[in-house]
Design a protein around this motif. Structure first.
Motif, PDB file in Angstrom:
ATOM      1  N   GLY A 165      66.900 -66.175   8.069  1.00 18.48           N
ATOM      2  CA  GLY A 165      66.191 -65.595   6.931  1.00 18.48           C
ATOM      3  C   GLY A 165      65.509 -66.604   6.034  1.00 18.48           C
ATOM      4  N   PRO A 166      66.246 -67.613   5.503  1.00 15.91           N
ATOM      5  CA  PRO A 166      65.608 -68.565   4.580  1.00 15.91           C
ATOM      6  C   PRO A 166      64.359 -69.227   5.145  1.00 15.91           C
ATOM      7  CG  PRO A 166      67.982 -68.837   4.509  1.00 15.91           C
ATOM      8  CD  PRO A 166      67.697 -67.852   5.610  1.00 15.91           C
ATOM      9  N   ALA A 167      64.382 -69.618   6.423  1.00 15.08           N
ATOM     10  CA  ALA A 167      63.238 -70.336   7.004  1.00 15.08           C
ATOM     11  C   ALA A 167      62.002 -69.448   7.108  1.00 15.08           C
ATOM     12  CB  ALA A 167      63.596 -70.894   8.380  1.00 15.08           C
ATOM     13  N   TYR A 168      62.178 -68.123   7.172  1.00 11.89           N
ATOM     14  CA  TYR A 168      61.012 -67.242   7.220  1.00 11.89           C
ATOM     15  C   TYR A 168      60.313 -67.229   5.865  1.00 11.89           C
ATOM     16  CZ  TYR A 168      62.496 -65.670  11.782  1.00 11.89           C
ATOM     17  OH  TYR A 168      62.832 -65.642  13.104  1.00 11.89           O
ATOM     18  N   LEU A 169      61.104 -67.319   4.789  1.00 16.21           N
ATOM     19  CA  LEU A 169      60.499 -67.439   3.464  1.00 16.21           C
ATOM     20  C   LEU A 169      59.767 -68.771   3.336  1.00 16.21           C
ATOM     21  CD1 LEU A 169      62.534 -65.077   2.931  1.00 16.21           C
ATOM     22  CD2 LEU A 169      62.707 -65.927   0.603  1.00 16.21           C
ATOM     23  N   ILE A 170      60.309 -69.798   4.006  1.00 15.28           N
ATOM     24  CA  ILE A 170      59.653 -71.106   4.014  1.00 15.28           C
ATOM     25  C   ILE A 170      58.376 -71.058   4.848  1.00 15.28           C
ATOM     26  CG2 ILE A 170      59.902 -73.521   4.719  1.00 15.28           C
ATOM     27  CD1 ILE A 170      61.647 -72.660   2.320  1.00 15.28           C
ATOM     28  N   SER A 171      58.436 -70.364   5.992  1.00 14.45           N
ATOM     29  CA  SER A 171      57.320 -70.389   6.949  1.00 14.45           C
ATOM     30  C   SER A 171      56.030 -69.830   6.368  1.00 14.45           C
ATOM     31  CB  SER A 171      57.695 -69.623   8.222  1.00 14.45           C
ATOM     32  OG  SER A 171      57.749 -68.224   7.978  1.00 14.45           O
ATOM     33  N   VAL A 172      56.143 -68.886   5.412  1.00 20.01           N
ATOM     34  CA  VAL A 172      54.910 -68.302   4.860  1.00 20.01           C
ATOM     35  C   VAL A 172      54.094 -69.341   4.104  1.00 20.01           C
ATOM     36  CG1 VAL A 172      55.883 -65.978   4.735  1.00 20.01           C
ATOM     37  CG2 VAL A 172      56.068 -67.473   2.759  1.00 20.01           C
ATOM     38  N   PHE A 197      61.126 -58.041   3.642  1.00 22.76           N
ATOM     39  CA  PHE A 197      59.734 -57.816   3.228  1.00 22.76           C
ATOM     40  C   PHE A 197      58.833 -58.946   3.722  1.00 22.76           C
ATOM     41  CE2 PHE A 197      56.325 -58.442   0.064  1.00 22.76           C
ATOM     42  CZ  PHE A 197      55.694 -57.201   0.156  1.00 22.76           C
ATOM     43  N   ILE A 198      59.307 -60.185   3.556  1.00 22.06           N
ATOM     44  CA  ILE A 198      58.527 -61.350   3.987  1.00 22.06           C
ATOM     45  C   ILE A 198      58.352 -61.352   5.503  1.00 22.06           C
ATOM     46  CG2 ILE A 198      58.537 -63.872   4.154  1.00 22.06           C
ATOM     47  CD1 ILE A 198      57.829 -62.902   1.375  1.00 22.06           C
TER      48      ILE A 198
END
Length: 623
Positions: A29-36, A162-163
């Motif tokens: 999860g955290p890395a997907y927020l980073i990936s954006v 959501f992200i």
């Protein structure tokens, strides 16, 4: 110690997951927020410019940037997992206040530059999809301020979902774009071989690196990994590091696909057609449909652009909160923080559009990414030092091979940036009629930042840093009570928040009640978990607050006072009023921090709400 993003700290448990897949899923999860942040509108501008001007030849820069990003983000995650501090907090503990203020200023510039790209990107997407003027589109982006508040109040998992949905929209859009474009595979492969055609390619390459490896993402990742709760033994920490690396690998490779797809799309359409100057997103959108023979190419392009802008603006806000709280130990209400960050980006965007028109937005986007790249060294170098420190990392420091790799990446980025700055200043001096102003302003500033960079590089090798802050939390629990005055009240309630205001509030209480009164200390846990689960929350913040309240109890009872404590959960104004109204108290004493008006808007206010809801006298003690 104040926790990073306290409202969601350790809010997701990873314990009790029986299967390996469920265990990994709990960490994802955290890395997907980073990936954006790696596929925001600023990336689009640099990728389009690179693809249209130089074809597939800069694909290797994207690949190199992705490898750099993966290593650096894994170091950031390691720092947060092991030390339970984000990068800003670790810096605040390590450097002098003067150095920290400069690093904070540079971090805020990076976030403002990032937000500028997001504002322009979303506005352009709205303009292209709905034919709304670009200026109005910029102003509309203010409204997304409140989306973050809604999402974070629903919990970090809802925000991550959501992200991920927005990321999926972006990814699927470019899958279809690749089908429409039909790129030449052998040229794509050849583009992975390092080459720089000319000086302009270096500028675009640095922009791509700045757009890919973002400084604010390093602060963000070190905080987001702390939303997971796991056993803090050697096995638990090793497992958390491993699963977060898997998370980062999946998410950042998806971001690499999107960035490569944008560059390949530009190369397969514009460069192939001899349209070498297509760097503006609006031009790309306009030419896609006729060149690819379908209107869906342009529509999907605009939809993906809006999704990229919206997702990255959420994570940019979180990064701003982390940087401000970590460096300055200053917490303001999230919606105020969002408005401030957005206005810093909107004002220059509006001014430039009004003065120069919509045609310069592409140049602004590329410039914002180059500006981001210039800030990178000031985030990367402290990060490498921190994760290499055996004492700070408690045995989980990185090995020599990883250290060497990280320093090579830092050397590449810093060297490219120094060359870029030197070339730009040299060009300005040659083309300016009266360069004396540059010699007394820009040149000393550049030298000053170079000296700062050298300082943070070599200082740990020369001598160990002192720990400048033993406790960087706003909590102050030492009480020094003076002489007693006449006893007049029997049962006194005191609201405490573990700030410096508590000492004066409790001093007034004992002055008022004396040794024979009964005192009740009231504190309210106001984390997101407390709002939802009440006294069943059992989170880290509750444990800390209970320990601090017990400390007050011990101090007062050791001096002979009769004391009870009450720990509430939820919104302070409501819970304090309920406790007071249900108890048999003669007076309520509350400490205040001496701010009114605009500061009440910034920091929030509890006093005004409480005083209207209770039936007993309220004594306010100004700190």
């Amino acid at each position: 110690m104040s926790k990073s993003l306290e409202e969601v700290h350790e809010s997701i448990t990873t314990e009790g997951k029986k299967t390996g897949f469920r265990k990994i899923l709990a960490f994802l999860g955290p890395a997907y927020l980073i990936s954006v942040g790696y596929m925001d509108p600023g990336n689009w501008a640099t990728d389009l410019a690179g693809g249209s001007q130089f074809g597939y030849s800069l694909l290797w820069v994207l690949l190199m940037s992705n490898i750099m990003a993966l290593l650096l983000q894994s170091l950031s995650a390691r720092l947060g997992i092991v030390t339970q501090r984000d990068l800003a907090q670790a810096s605040r503990e390590t450097y002098t206040p003067f150095i920290n203020y400069i690093l904070y200023f540079l971090a805020e510039i990076a976030i403002a530059a990032c937000d500028l790209a997001e504002v322009l990107g979303m506005a352009i997407g709205i303009n292209l999809l709905f034919d709304i003027p670009l200026l109005y589109g910029v102003l509309i982006t203010v409204l997304d301020t409140f989306l973050l508040l809604f999402l974070i109040n629903k919990g970090i998992r809802k925000m991550e979902a959501f992200i991920i949905t927005l990321v999926a929209i972006i990814g699927l859009s470019f899958v279809f774009e690749m089908i429409f474009a039909q790129p030449e595979l052998h040229k794509v492969i050849a583009g992975l071989v390092p080459t720089l055609p000319n000086q302009d390619a270096l500028y675009i390459a640095i922009g791509i690196i700045g757009a890919t490896v973002m400084p604010h993402n390093l602060y963000l990742h070190s905080s987001l990994v702390q939303t997971r709760k796991f056993k803090r033994d050697k096995t638990g920490i090793k497992q958390a590091i491993k699963y977060n690396f898997i998370d980062s690998t999946i998410a950042l490779n998806l971001a690499f696909f999107v960035n490569a797809a944008i560059l390949i799309l530009a190369a397969a359409t514009f460069y192939k057609s001899g349209m070498y100057e297509v760097a503006e997103i609006q031009d790309a959108h306009q030419f896609l449909a006729p060149l690819l023979g379908t209107k869906w190419a342009a529509i999907l392009f605009a939809v993906a652009l809006i999704a990229a802008g919206q997702s990255s603006t959420i994570t940019g806000t979180l990064a701003g909160q982390i940087v401000m709280e970590g460096y300055l130990n200053l917490r303001i209400q999230p919606w105020v923080r969002r408005i401030i960050t957005r206005l810093i980006a909107i004002v220059p965007a509006v001014v430039v559009i009004l003065v120069y028109g919509e045609s310069v937005t592409g140049k602004m986007l590329v410039f914002s990414q180059v500006l981001l790249s210039l800030q990178l060294g000031f985030a990367i170098i402290p990060l490498i030092h921190f994760v290499s420190d055996k004492s700070k990392m408690k045995g989980f420091h990185i090995n020599k091979t990883t250290q060497i790799s990280a320093w090579i990446i830092a050397l590449i980025i810093v060297s490219l940036n120094i060359k870029l700055v030197f070339d730009e200043i040299e060009n300005w001096i040659k083309t300016t009629q009266n360069p004396i102003y540059l010699w007394v302003t820009v040149v000393p500033l550049a030298i000053g930042f170079l000296v700062l960079l050298l300082y943070i590089v070599f200082k740990p090798f020369v001598s160990k840093y002192k720990n400048y802050i033993d406790n960087h939390s706003p909590h102050h629990t030492k009480l020094k009570l003076d002489s007693l005055k006449n006893y007049t009240k029997k049962h006194i309630a005191v609201s405490v928040d573990f700030s410096s205001a508590d000492e004066k509030a409790i001093q007034h209480a004992v002055d008022l009640g004396g040794i024979n009164a009964h005192y009740t200390l009231i504190h309210v846990v106001e984390s997101v978990g407390a709002m939802f689960y009440g006294n069943k929350v059992g989170d880290h913040e509750t444990a800390i607050d209970k320990a601090l309240l017990d400390n007050y109890f011990e101090v007062l009872t050791s001096k002979g006072y009769t004391v009870t404590t009450k720990l509430g959960f939820g919104k302070p104004s409501k819970i304090i009023s309920t406790i007071v109204n249900e108890g048999n108290y003669d007076v309520l004493i509350m400490g205040t921090h001496g701010h009114t008006g605009i500061k009440d808007i910034l920091f929030g206010t509890t006093v005004n709400m409480v005083r209207h809801k209770i039936a007993i006298p309220l004594l306010l003690v100004k700190d």
